[in-house]
Design an enzyme around this catalytic site. Sequence first.
Site, short mmCIF file in Angstrom:
data_model
loop_
_atom_site.label_atom_id
_atom_site.label_comp_id
_atom_site.label_asym_id
_atom_site.label_seq_id
_atom_site.Cartn_x
_atom_site.Cartn_y
_atom_site.Cartn_z
N LYS A 14 -5.07 -7.46 -12.32
CA LYS A 14 -3.68 -7.61 -11.99
C LYS A 14 -3.21 -9.23 -12.12
O LYS A 14 -3.98 -10.07 -11.72
CB LYS A 14 -3.22 -7.09 -10.75
CG LYS A 14 -3.28 -5.64 -10.58
CD LYS A 14 -2.81 -5.16 -9.35
CE LYS A 14 -3.23 -3.72 -8.97
NZ LYS A 14 -3.45 -3.74 -7.49
N ARG A 91 -8.26 -13.43 -6.04
CA ARG A 91 -8.56 -12.59 -5.01
C ARG A 91 -10.05 -12.25 -5.09
O ARG A 91 -10.42 -11.94 -5.96
CB ARG A 91 -7.72 -11.12 -4.82
CG ARG A 91 -8.18 -10.42 -3.86
CD ARG A 91 -7.44 -9.12 -4.02
NE ARG A 91 -7.94 -8.33 -2.83
CZ ARG A 91 -8.18 -6.83 -3.10
NH1 ARG A 91 -8.14 -6.45 -3.90
NH2 ARG A 91 -8.53 -6.13 -1.89
N HIS A 180 -8.62 -6.44 3.82
CA HIS A 180 -7.01 -6.54 3.76
C HIS A 180 -6.64 -8.01 4.45
O HIS A 180 -5.53 -7.89 5.07
CB HIS A 180 -6.42 -5.36 4.47
CG HIS A 180 -6.68 -4.33 3.79
ND1 HIS A 180 -6.73 -2.99 4.39
CD2 HIS A 180 -6.44 -3.90 2.49
CE1 HIS A 180 -6.88 -1.85 3.66
NE2 HIS A 180 -6.65 -2.56 2.39
N HIS A 208 -1.82 -1.92 8.21
CA HIS A 208 -1.74 -2.07 6.74
C HIS A 208 -2.08 -0.52 6.31
O HIS A 208 -3.36 -0.19 6.53
CB HIS A 208 -2.70 -3.06 6.06
CG HIS A 208 -2.47 -3.06 4.65
ND1 HIS A 208 -2.44 -4.14 3.81
CD2 HIS A 208 -3.36 -2.10 3.95
CE1 HIS A 208 -2.41 -3.91 2.54
NE2 HIS A 208 -3.08 -2.60 2.61
N GLY A 212 -5.83 2.41 1.06
CA GLY A 212 -6.98 1.97 1.86
C GLY A 212 -6.12 1.56 3.13
O GLY A 212 -5.03 1.03 3.04
N ARG A 241 -11.33 8.04 1.58
CA ARG A 241 -12.54 7.70 2.38
C ARG A 241 -12.44 8.43 3.86
O ARG A 241 -11.40 8.55 4.28
CB ARG A 241 -12.52 6.06 2.42
CG ARG A 241 -12.98 5.52 1.22
CD ARG A 241 -12.80 3.88 1.27
NE ARG A 241 -11.76 3.37 0.45
CZ ARG A 241 -10.98 2.21 0.65
NH1 ARG A 241 -11.44 1.45 1.44
NH2 ARG A 241 -9.95 2.03 -0.18
N ASP A 283 -2.50 11.13 -1.81
CA ASP A 283 -1.25 10.73 -1.78
C ASP A 283 -0.28 11.15 -0.64
O ASP A 283 -0.10 12.37 -0.67
CB ASP A 283 -0.37 10.77 -3.16
CG ASP A 283 0.80 9.88 -3.18
OD1 ASP A 283 1.66 9.76 -2.14
OD2 ASP A 283 0.76 8.96 -4.16
N GLY A 331 1.72 0.65 1.28
CA GLY A 331 2.64 1.89 0.68
C GLY A 331 3.34 2.65 1.61
O GLY A 331 4.33 3.04 1.75
N GLY A 333 3.15 2.27 5.27
CA GLY A 333 3.78 1.55 6.30
C GLY A 333 5.35 1.11 5.97
O GLY A 333 5.93 1.06 6.56
N GLU A 334 5.27 0.75 4.49
CA GLU A 334 6.63 0.24 4.24
C GLU A 334 7.53 1.30 3.85
O GLU A 334 8.75 1.29 3.90
CB GLU A 334 6.58 -0.61 2.89
CG GLU A 334 5.67 -2.10 3.30
CD GLU A 334 5.12 -2.71 2.03
OE1 GLU A 334 5.96 -2.55 0.78
OE2 GLU A 334 4.35 -3.48 2.07
P1 ADP Z 1 -3.09 0.13 -2.37
O1 ADP Z 1 -4.11 0.65 -1.06
O2 ADP Z 1 -3.84 1.09 -3.31
O3 ADP Z 1 -2.98 -1.06 -2.32
P2 ADP Z 1 -0.55 0.77 -1.65
O4 ADP Z 1 -0.39 0.04 -0.47
O5 ADP Z 1 0.35 0.70 -2.54
O6 ADP Z 1 -2.25 1.36 -1.87
O7 ADP Z 1 -0.23 2.40 -0.84
C1 ADP Z 1 -0.31 3.48 -1.73
C2 ADP Z 1 0.00 4.79 -0.81
O8 ADP Z 1 1.40 4.72 -0.45
C3 ADP Z 1 0.22 5.87 -1.68
O9 ADP Z 1 -1.18 6.51 -1.78
C4 ADP Z 1 1.10 6.76 -1.08
O10 ADP Z 1 0.38 7.68 -0.39
C5 ADP Z 1 1.79 6.06 -0.07
N1 ADP Z 1 3.38 5.83 -0.23
C6 ADP Z 1 4.10 5.43 -1.04
N2 ADP Z 1 5.24 5.70 -1.01
C7 ADP Z 1 5.47 6.35 0.13
C8 ADP Z 1 6.49 7.08 0.70
N3 ADP Z 1 7.83 7.05 0.49
N4 ADP Z 1 6.18 8.07 1.65
C9 ADP Z 1 4.93 8.31 2.37
N5 ADP Z 1 3.86 7.66 1.46
C10 ADP Z 1 4.10 6.61 0.52
#
Ligand code: ADP
Length: 398
Positions: A14, A91, A180, A208, A212, A241, A283, A331, A333-334
């Site tokens: 990336k 990174r 992280h 976070h 993961g 995991r 997911d 993902g 948390g946001e």
């Molecule tokens: P990585 O650890 O691969 O960087 P991310 O921080 O991008 O992962 O988080 C990915 C995860 O975020 C996805 O597996 C999904 O479960 C979750 N996610 C993304 N959007 C949503 C949402 N709207 N509601 C719940 N979970 C979400």
Amino acid sequence: MKVLVINAGSSSLKYQLLDPSTEEVLAQGLCERIGIDGRLTHKIPATGAKHEFEIPMPTHAEAIQSVIDALLSKEHGVIASMSEIDAVGHRVVHGGEAFNKSVLITDEVMKAIEDCIPLAPLHNPANLTGIRACQKVMPGVPMVAVFDTAFHQTMPAKSYIYALPYEYYEKDKVRRYGFHGTSHKYVSGRAAAMLGKNIEDLKIITCHLGNGSSVTAVDGGKSVDTSMGFTPLAGLPMGTRSGDLDAGILEYLMNKYNMDIKEMLNVLNKKSGVLGISGVSSDFRDLSEAAEKGNDRAGLAVDAFNYGVKKLIGAYAAAMGGVDAIVFTAGVGENSADQRLAIASGLEFMGVKMDAEANKVRGKETVISAADSQVKVLLIPTNEELMIARDTAEIVSK
Ligand code: ADP
């Protein structure tokens, strides 16, 4: 100053070209299928343009070259010459005990990152390959390594020591490292800025939560405990995991199903977590959907994850003797208002009061606790690339 940020995996890479002082992202993208065939996705945030190319990438060097070509291209480029790239920030997953901050990459640093390969056998070799490829394609450009583990090097011994014979720590470096770190550092810094306080005066718990997940106790700007451990397998249940478990389970299952340690670890890394519990998906979006349709195991997976986060918040508040702010990022948390609410509810006894309306938000810096909440709860999108670019700019400017 323009900094190219590189996050190299074993078959993917990336990148982001950004100006850390204005925070403007000039271009970003992804090389995939390195060593197989090769695909480049190149995006220009200013115009929203997205370009996809099939380019042979036998090694990371061709991948990096294709990134440079895309950045310089007449049609979809963003710079006129390679000399506009002032520095590259890489990174690197594991810096062991050797690195407690980002460093300028020298031959000695490369050797020290190599020495950490046994601690991160999947990640560090890929990170090193990415660095070497950049050195080949961009000779003379200063490069900086930013470690996932560095922020956690401030943990006291009582947080990082495992209750094993001490020689495994002394001789074999078996201890909690945590991961992280770049994300936990970034969001804790932003939390202090949002609250208009000095980070030295704050006790913050950063969550976070992504594919993961890890939770960190940040006291006065320093990581004092974190949920991932010697490897990123520890702590919370994750997408696939297991997170923490009773080590006795390993012997029991390995004997019963005649598995060797490799097979067992494959189960723990790839088939466990919320995927393992639910049997549906790793997911969280799929899990919530399945749970709504009545799939109890999907609901249980989400509940077990949320409960794990809640317990860590309680533990870290106890560890720090209080908490001023809780931060949600990554993902889940946001994006998942429901999960944030589920995690924070029941914590009223310790001064956490959510604002359910304010919490209905996604991906932007927001205070999501009630005005009279003693503990502030914040949603802060993480930005590891910006943090890497800032560290890189600071180090090469010296
Ligand atoms: P990585 O650890 O691969 O960087 P991310 O921080 O991008 O992962 O988080 C990915 C995860 O975020 C996805 O597996 C999904 O479960 C979750 N996610 C993304 N959007 C949503 C949402 N709207 N509601 C719940 N979970 C979400």
